[in-house]
Design a protein around this motif. Structure first.
Motif, short mmCIF file in Angstrom:
data_model
loop_
_atom_site.label_atom_id
_atom_site.label_comp_id
_atom_site.label_asym_id
_atom_site.label_seq_id
_atom_site.Cartn_x
_atom_site.Cartn_y
_atom_site.Cartn_z
N THR A 1 0.83 -1.21 0.00
CA THR A 1 0.00 0.00 0.00
C THR A 1 0.86 1.25 0.00
N THR A 2 1.89 1.25 0.84
CA THR A 2 2.78 2.40 0.92
C THR A 2 3.54 2.61 -0.40
N ALA A 3 3.98 1.48 -1.01
CA ALA A 3 4.72 1.60 -2.28
C ALA A 3 3.83 2.12 -3.39
N ILE A 4 2.58 1.66 -3.43
CA ILE A 4 1.66 2.07 -4.51
C ILE A 4 1.24 3.53 -4.35
N THR A 5 0.85 3.90 -3.13
CA THR A 5 0.36 5.27 -2.89
C THR A 5 1.49 6.27 -2.65
N GLN A 6 2.72 5.74 -2.41
CA GLN A 6 3.89 6.57 -2.12
C GLN A 6 3.64 7.47 -0.91
N SER A 7 2.86 6.96 0.04
CA SER A 7 2.60 7.69 1.28
C SER A 7 2.18 6.69 2.34
N GLU A 8 2.33 7.08 3.59
CA GLU A 8 1.94 6.23 4.70
C GLU A 8 0.57 6.67 5.20
N ILE A 9 -0.45 5.81 5.02
CA ILE A 9 -1.82 6.13 5.44
C ILE A 9 -1.97 5.70 6.89
N ALA A 10 -2.00 6.67 7.79
CA ALA A 10 -1.96 6.39 9.21
C ALA A 10 -3.11 5.50 9.67
N VAL A 11 -4.31 5.71 9.08
CA VAL A 11 -5.47 4.96 9.52
C VAL A 11 -5.32 3.47 9.24
N LEU A 12 -4.59 3.11 8.15
CA LEU A 12 -4.37 1.71 7.85
C LEU A 12 -3.49 1.04 8.90
N PHE A 13 -2.47 1.77 9.36
CA PHE A 13 -1.61 1.24 10.41
C PHE A 13 -2.41 1.06 11.70
N PHE A 14 -3.33 2.00 11.96
CA PHE A 14 -4.15 1.92 13.17
C PHE A 14 -5.07 0.70 13.09
N ILE A 15 -5.69 0.49 11.91
CA ILE A 15 -6.59 -0.65 11.74
C ILE A 15 -5.82 -1.95 11.84
N ALA A 16 -4.59 -1.98 11.26
CA ALA A 16 -3.76 -3.19 11.33
C ALA A 16 -3.48 -3.55 12.78
N GLY A 17 -3.21 -2.55 13.61
CA GLY A 17 -2.97 -2.80 15.02
C GLY A 17 -4.20 -3.37 15.72
N LEU A 18 -5.39 -2.83 15.36
CA LEU A 18 -6.63 -3.34 15.95
C LEU A 18 -6.88 -4.79 15.53
N ILE A 19 -6.64 -5.06 14.24
CA ILE A 19 -6.85 -6.43 13.74
C ILE A 19 -5.97 -7.41 14.50
N TYR A 20 -4.69 -7.05 14.66
CA TYR A 20 -3.77 -7.95 15.34
C TYR A 20 -4.19 -8.16 16.79
N MET A 21 -4.64 -7.08 17.42
CA MET A 21 -5.05 -7.17 18.84
C MET A 21 -6.27 -8.07 18.98
N PHE A 22 -7.28 -7.93 18.09
CA PHE A 22 -8.51 -8.71 18.22
C PHE A 22 -8.30 -10.17 17.84
N VAL A 23 -7.31 -10.43 16.94
CA VAL A 23 -7.04 -11.82 16.59
C VAL A 23 -6.25 -12.51 17.68
N LYS A 24 -5.22 -11.82 18.19
CA LYS A 24 -4.34 -12.44 19.18
C LYS A 24 -4.90 -12.35 20.60
N ALA A 25 -5.71 -11.30 20.89
CA ALA A 25 -6.28 -11.15 22.25
C ALA A 25 -7.73 -10.69 22.12
N PRO A 26 -8.63 -11.59 21.65
CA PRO A 26 -10.03 -11.20 21.44
C PRO A 26 -10.69 -10.75 22.74
N PRO A 27 -11.66 -9.82 22.63
CA PRO A 27 -12.29 -9.25 23.84
C PRO A 27 -12.94 -10.28 24.73
N PHE A 28 -13.50 -11.34 24.13
CA PHE A 28 -14.20 -12.32 24.96
C PHE A 28 -13.25 -13.23 25.72
#
Length: 373
Positions: free
Chosen positions: A323-350
């Motif tokens: 994504t960064t290579a194609i857009t030639q920019s770092e989209i902060a919201v994607l990094f934030f979502i990636a962090g949430l995905i990893y957290m919910f997969v590795k440490a789900p709320p339930f």
């Protein structure tokens, strides 16, 4: 004090070194560089010039026949008698022929204090010009420093990154030597290898010479890679201890005597080989690519250490990298979502209270997230 009241040979070389320092300081190129640096530092030209002259008088060298003989026939055997030297005679003959038309820059590997003495002996025995050898001022103690500085050795400080005046002194003295078509020699590794493997090269001194050549201050020079390897080394035990964290012994007269004693026993061969001879300017055209390669390799190692064998982390890394290579920019919201995905997969709320804590601290974190193009 009347200098000639000292040993006449020592006095004469001391006078010669001061004369050389003044000659370099009075050159048009040196004075132009002093004026530029003084303006950059906000100091007077006179104060910068005075400090630079002190630095020049510290590092300039002469090649006195008497002290060169002391280096070759006094210090030399003390350092080299442990080995029989095996060198490429054809390569030396080729170097001698090339040196008739071009100045040479020898870049040896550095595994032993004997390296410089072995190469100097080879050049002398084959009737070749003496090098101006750069080394650390930790070897400046008496009598070693006295002999080195008067037989073509240039002893400089081990570190001077923050001293702009001293950097100018070293850079411009090398440029002056290059303009005089003097042969040079130094270790790109910056110090002896403690493991037998090559250490990462340091390009600072080479860049000084390239700058002098590109500005017209000197003719192009030939680089001579030199490999010196040994069957065995007496100091291997000390080097292993230093690699393991033992303090390095301070070089002084007592250390020199101990080192000379340790070299008394013959322990094999020293092999000296010479690599291809690239022109300096052409070589540096490829330095940028080499540096990029080093950075990529370091980045790859860091990524492997960070991600390990975690498949999800690798997936997220690849998606974000593309994504960064194609857009030639770092989209902060994607990094934030990636962090949430990893957290919910590795440490789900339930299964954990970590999500509850997160939402308690940031109640609107998920409500306000919008994807941006």
């Amino acid at each position: 004090m009347n200098l000639m009241s000292l040993n006449p040979v020592v006095a004469a070389t001391l006078i010669q070194r001061k004369q050389v320092a003044r000659k370099v300081a009075q050159s048009e190129r040196f004075q132009d560089q002093i004026a530029k640096l003084a303006k950059q530092l906000g100091c007077s030209i006179e104060s910068v010039a005075a400090e630079a002259l002190v630095g020049l008088e510290e590092i300039v060298t002469v090649q006195s026949p008497a002290f060169a003989a002391a280096f070759d026939y006094g210090l030399g055997p003390l350092h080299t008698r442990a080995w029989t030297v095996d060198a490429d005679a054809n390569a030396l003959a080729n170097l001698k022929k090339l040196n008739e038309q071009h100045a040479l820059v020898y870049l040896p590997t550095h595994r032993s204090y004997a390296d410089a003495f072995i190469l100097s002996r080879l050049l002398r025995d084959h009737g070749m010009n003496r090098n101006h050898i750069l080394g650390g001022n930790n070897l400046g103690f008496w009598p070693l420093g006295t002999i080195i500085r008067r037989s073509g050795g240039i002893l400089i400080r081990r570190s001077f990154q923050d001293d702009e005046v001293y950097k100018l002194v070293v850079r411009e003295y090398l440029a002056w030597l290059a303009s005089q078509r003097k042969n040079l020699e130094w270790y790109m590794e910056g110090g002896r290898s403690r493991t037998g493997k090559l250490r990462p090269p340091k390009y600072g001194l080479l860049s000084y010479l390239v700058s002098a050549i590109e500005s017209g201050g000197a003719e192009d020079m030939l680089l001579v890679p030199v490999s010196t390897t040994y069957d065995q080394m007496h100091e291997i035990g000390v080097m292993a201890a230093e690699e393991a964290g033992a303090p390095k012994a301070k070089e002084n007269l007592l250390w020199l005597a101990g080192y000379a004693r340790s070299q008394q026993k013959h322990i094999g061969n020293a092999y000296v080989r010479f690599g291809e001879l690239p022109w300096m300017q052409k070589l540096f055209y490829g330095i940028g690519a080499a540096v990029i390669g080093i950075i990529v390799r370091a980045a790859y190692k860091m990524v492997r250490m960070t991600l390990g064998r975690d498949v999800l982390l690798w997936f997220i890394f690849i998606v974000l990298a593309l994504t960064t290579a194609i857009t030639q920019s770092e989209i902060a919201v994607l990094f934030f979502i990636a962090g949430l995905i990893y957290m919910f997969v590795k440490a789900p709320p339930f299964k954990s209270q970590s999500a509850h804590l997160f939402l308690a601290l940031f109640p609107g974190a998920l409500a306000g997230v919008e994807l941006q193009a």
